[in-house]
Design a protein around this motif. Structure first.
Motif, PDB file in Angstrom:
ATOM      1  N   LEU A  43       0.834  -1.210   0.000  1.00  0.00           N
ATOM      2  CA  LEU A  43       0.000   0.000   0.000  1.00  0.00           C
ATOM      3  C   LEU A  43       0.867   1.257   0.000  1.00  0.00           C
ATOM      4  O   LEU A  43       0.562   2.245  -0.700  1.00  0.00           O
ATOM      5  N   LEU A  75      -9.915  -5.690   2.339  1.00  0.00           N
ATOM      6  CA  LEU A  75      -8.860  -4.799   2.827  1.00  0.00           C
ATOM      7  C   LEU A  75      -9.549  -3.500   3.245  1.00  0.00           C
ATOM      8  O   LEU A  75      -9.914  -2.666   2.416  1.00  0.00           O
ATOM      9  N   VAL A  97      -7.910   3.031  -5.824  1.00  0.00           N
ATOM     10  CA  VAL A  97      -8.829   1.945  -5.461  1.00  0.00           C
ATOM     11  C   VAL A  97      -8.951   0.944  -6.608  1.00  0.00           C
ATOM     12  O   VAL A  97      -8.969  -0.270  -6.388  1.00  0.00           O
ATOM     13  N   LEU A 100      -6.126  -1.439  -6.632  1.00  0.00           N
ATOM     14  CA  LEU A 100      -6.296  -2.482  -5.610  1.00  0.00           C
ATOM     15  C   LEU A 100      -7.263  -3.561  -6.093  1.00  0.00           C
ATOM     16  O   LEU A 100      -7.039  -4.761  -5.859  1.00  0.00           O
ATOM     17  N   PRO A 107     -10.644  -4.293  -1.908  1.00  0.00           N
ATOM     18  CA  PRO A 107     -10.606  -3.121  -1.029  1.00  0.00           C
ATOM     19  C   PRO A 107     -12.007  -2.677  -0.597  1.00  0.00           C
ATOM     20  O   PRO A 107     -12.965  -2.750  -1.368  1.00  0.00           O
ATOM     21  N   VAL A 109     -13.145   0.774   0.944  1.00  0.00           N
ATOM     22  CA  VAL A 109     -12.503   2.063   1.217  1.00  0.00           C
ATOM     23  C   VAL A 109     -13.551   3.128   1.535  1.00  0.00           C
ATOM     24  O   VAL A 109     -14.525   3.295   0.800  1.00  0.00           O
TER      25      VAL A 109
END
Length: 852
Positions: A43, A75, A97, A100, A107, A109
């Motif tokens: 990350l 995540l 994003v 990811l 993710p 988020v």
């Protein structure tokens, strides 16, 4: 190769190394540490080129924030800005994003300004919880610190606590049902990982350090409780990691497909007594029981630290106990250690008082700590044994008392035989609860029969129970009937010694001890006879009553059988099964009274009742005699009075024309169907195929051939569960239309079984099929064929085809469908079976149909 690709390759290699190390050493903490470090490194590598100097901050939240990242978990991240995010930064966030997602990191988020994220947390308890355990990863540390400070400052600790407890109760309620028991969710089930998280969230919200050593120092946990909590967490976390790795996806349910793989991954194998999946589930059930015990102490304590409810009532019960609202407490928590007799004495108070529902948390902690030291010396003390059996003699609140004692391990400490069945699951396709939970459910069912407030559920059985003079023996029979499960022998026989030893040690009278031992030994008798044998056969009834002997024992066995079936699997109890048991009960009661033990008189009575009905409806006596002659004397021996009346009323005026009739049985989801037509090849099998094609389960079937060579077959079929009662008339009409077409030769059915799909449970936990062929004594050419197998569509039709192919005439079928398991019994006529080769060939052909 781009820098992002290189970073991802490094991450993937580190993740694989972490998984390999876990599989080798089995240490969840080391896996989490290695995997989280790999994710954090990735990350930061992805973050810096996009957001260096932007003022944004990246936080790990949720499971990632607390350092508990599973192989395929989401995540959880938060992107924080000091003020409103510009469009340009928003585009970069979207690209971050998406990267990811492209890396399949799943993710989850949240992004926004500090004010926006604070407002979101205030409105959403899940979001607030995620920030409770958030930690800074990279970017602007000041923005991260301010967000965490502001969310903590605005958090209403009391409101947060109540919301999380409500959330837990709702989650537990959602997890009820047999499916949740058989395929539990490691994360969200009662006693699962989420319950451990809830305890720690409540402590963290109060500003407490949640490290185990700190919780001990702060008086939240005792040292022994901390050890149990750590061990339980490690066990559940390890299982969840294994589950993710075996499934190669984010799977938190221990589904049938994966139970064997997870067991093998953890080093559990099969043995001569238990499957590896059963052994795995036993470890799991025992672990979640431990977490639930700790919850019962810690959650009320943490809740009580925030506020104390107004004490509307506080008064002494005696010199040792005081009632505080609806809880019972001791004046001195050392009392249980000094005088262990109080371990059962406080439960005696709990049972006797309707206004007391729980033990006060500190009292519960002291009680449990002392109770864990129960030994043979405790059992030897007469006061303790009198109090324990007193729970059953009292009856009031018995289920609550026994479940409480089982949850905290006291039943297993007091009775070593009980300890062997705690968490023991049987993958036999019809039991859905661990043995200890099943037994306590049976006790619960028996207790409900004794309560007038539940008489509407089963009025006849309730009336018998409420008039039974030895109710405590029935509760004990429910408690002991399966206590010998899992030892490798016949549990009914093995349990006799346990029951007799208990009776001798707990002051039961000789009559009570004899009844208890007999009920344990023969607790399966009534169910087996009602579901697998022809109770119209005088020999069957005579043999059953020879085992039962008295009306009192008949009542006791009937009540235990009802409670047992209802506590085995919610799908097993239905009106048809209830009617089978009640019919056997009444027939046996008449026999034991002396009014029903003359077979000729019984058959004559059935014919007489039919004649009276037909005469009242205007049927000429001459026509009746012709019907009796066509049906033959064996007809009245093979059918119940209610069937005789139904058949003859429909046939008396014309017993040469094919006929179909059906009726919906009262207050049930079952049809009774009669088919009357000239005899011919494979008729029974072809009829079964029609029922299966309509999705019906065949619960019972009787194949009868009249003296003039017509079939008079009677079926009890269960309507598919997806249909509502309003649909039944239309379903009945459609079925009758097809059957009418068939009996008049307009429907052609081949021997194909069409497609059928077994459930995952049947595929992965299949039972070993069994075929037994037994010659009927004194009846040459007649045989009983017993079959145990996985249930499937068209099974009965396919078995009937096998009988036909081997020149065996099927005369009676007793079908017992037990959820996804069948235990069917057939009476057949086949003189050729006297030849061992022919009998072995039939057995082999039947066995081939049972393989799934």
């Amino acid at each position: 190769m781009s820098s992002n690709q290189a970073a991802y390759q490094t991450f993937s290699a580190q993740k694989q190394q972490a998984a390999a190390a876990f599989l080798e050493r089995g240490r969840p903490a080391a896996f989490f540490r290695a995997y989280c470090e790999a994710a954090e490194t990735l990350l930061r590598a992805l973050w810096q080129p996009l957001f260096d100097g932007s003022g944004l901050s990246l936080l790990a939240t949720g499971g990632f924030g607390r350092g508990e990242l599973y192989p395929h978990s989401d995540l959880d991240l938060a992107i924080v800005a000091p003020s409103e995010i510009s469009d340009g930064l928003q585009e970069k966030i979207s690209a971050f994003v998406q990267t990811l997602w492209d890396m399949k990191l799943q993710p989850s988020v949240k992004s926004g300004s500090i004010a926006e994220l604070c407002d979101s947390a205030a409105q959403d308890i899940t979001g607030d919880t995620a920030f409770l355990e958030a930690r800074f990863l990279c970017g602007n540390p000041e923005a991260a610190a301010k967000l965490l400070g502001d969310t903590a400052a605005q958090r209403d600790v009391a409101g947060f606590t109540e919301a999380k407890l409500l959330e837990m109760h709702q989650r537990h309620h959602k997890s009820q049902g047999s499916g949740a028991v058989l395929e539990p969710n490691i994360k969200s089930c009662p006693g699962g990982l989420r319950d451990i998280h809830t305890m720690l969230w409540l402590a963290k919200a109060q500003g407490l350090d949640t490290a185990p050593s700190a919780l001990i120092a702060q008086g939240i946990l005792t040292r022994s409780e901390a050890v149990m909590l750590i061990r339980s967490y490690k066990q559940l976390a390890a299982l969840r990691i294994h589950l993710h790795l075996c499934a190669a996806r984010a799977e938190d349910r221990l589904i049938f497909d994966l139970q064997g793989q997870v067991a093998e991954s953890t080093g559990i194998g099969d043995d001569s007594l238990r499957r590896k999946s059963e052994k795995l589930m036993r470890v799991f059930y025992r672990t979640v029981k431990t977490v639930t015990r700790l919850n019962g102490i810690l959650l009320p304590m943490l809740q009580g630290r925030i506020y104390s409810p107004l004490q509307h009532a506080r008064f002494p019960i005696d010199d040792d106990y005081v009632q505080i609202n609806n809880q019972i407490a001791v004046f001195d928590t050392e009392i249980f250690r000094r005088n262990p007799r109080h371990i059962f004495k406080i439960i005696q108070h709990l049972q006797a008082r309707n206004d007391i529902t729980a033990l006060e948390p500190q009292t519960l902690r002291a009680w449990w700590a002392a109770a864990r030291h129960i030994d043979s010396g405790f059992y030897a003390h007469e006061d303790n044994r009198r109090r324990f059996v007193g729970f059953f003699r009292n009856g009031q609140g018995l289920t609550h008392v026994l479940r409480f004692l089982n949850l905290y391990g006291i039943l297993g400490s007091y009775l070593p035989a009980w300890e062997k069945i705690v968490g023991l699951l049987q993958h036999d396709l019809f039991h859905v609860y661990p043995v200890d939970d099943h037994i306590l459910t049976v006790v619960h069912n028996m207790r409900r029969l004794a309560l007038d407030s539940h008489s509407h559920e089963l009025p006849f059985a309730s009336a018998l129970m409420q008039g039974f003079p030895q109710q405590s023996v029935l509760y004990l029979a429910a408690f002991f009937h399966d206590i010998a499960k899992g030892r490798g022998g016949d549990h009914a026989i093995e349990g006799i010694a346990d029951a007799r030893q208990f009776a001798a040690d707990h002051f039961l009278s000789p009559e009570e001890a004899d009844l208890l031992a007999w009920l344990v030994e023969d607790h399966l008798l009534m169910s087996a006879v009602a579901q697998k044998e022809d109770i119209q056969d005088p020999d069957v009834l005579r043999a059953f009553c020879a085992r039962v002997k008295t009306y009192e024992r008949l009542v006791a066995l009937y009540l235990l059988t009802i409670a047992d079936i209802r506590g085995t699997n919610p799908k097993l109890w239905n009106t048809w099964r209830a009617s089978l048991l009640e019919s056997l009960f009444h027939a046996a009661a008449r026999y034991l009274s002396g009014s029903g033990n003359n077979a000729r008189a019984v058959f004559s009575l059935r014919q007489q009742e039919a004649a009276e009905l037909l005469t009242r409806t205007g049927a000429p006596e001459k026509q009746q005699k012709k019907l009796w002659q066509a049906l033959g004397s064996a007809y009245f021996a093979r059918h119940q009075t209610r069937e005789v009346l139904w058949h003859t009323a429909n046939l008396v005026h014309d017993f040469e024309t094919p006929l179909v009739r059906s009726r919906i049985l009262p207050e049930s989801d079952t049809f009774q169907v009669m088919i009357f037509m000239p005899n011919g090849p494979r008729l029974f099998a072809r009829l079964c195929r029609i029922f299966s094609r309509h999705g019906f389960d065949i619960l019972a079937a009787r194949a009868f051939i009249t003296e003039h060579n017509y079939i008079l077959d009677t079926f009890i079929v269960q309507i598919p569960a997806q249909h509502a009662p309003d649909d039944y008339p239309n379903i009945q009409s459609a079925l009758e239309a097809e059957l009418n077409s068939f009996i008049h030769g307009h429907t052609v059915l081949d021997q194909q079984s069409y497609g059928y799909r077994l459930s995952r449970r049947s595929r992965y936990l299949a039972i070993a099929p069994s075929v037994t062929i037994t010659q009927e004594e004194d009846y040459p050419g007649w045989y009983t064929v017993d079959v145990i197998a996985v249930n499937r569509a068209y099974l009965l039709a396919d078995l009937a085809e096998v009988f036909f192919a081997h020149d065996v005439s099927l005369r009676y079928a007793k079908i017992a469908t037990l959820d996804e398991r069948v235990e069917d019994s057939f009476i057949v006529y086949g003189p050729s079976l006297e030849n061992p080769k022919h009998q072995q060939a039939l057995k082999q052909a039947l066995s081939e149909q049972l393989v799934v």
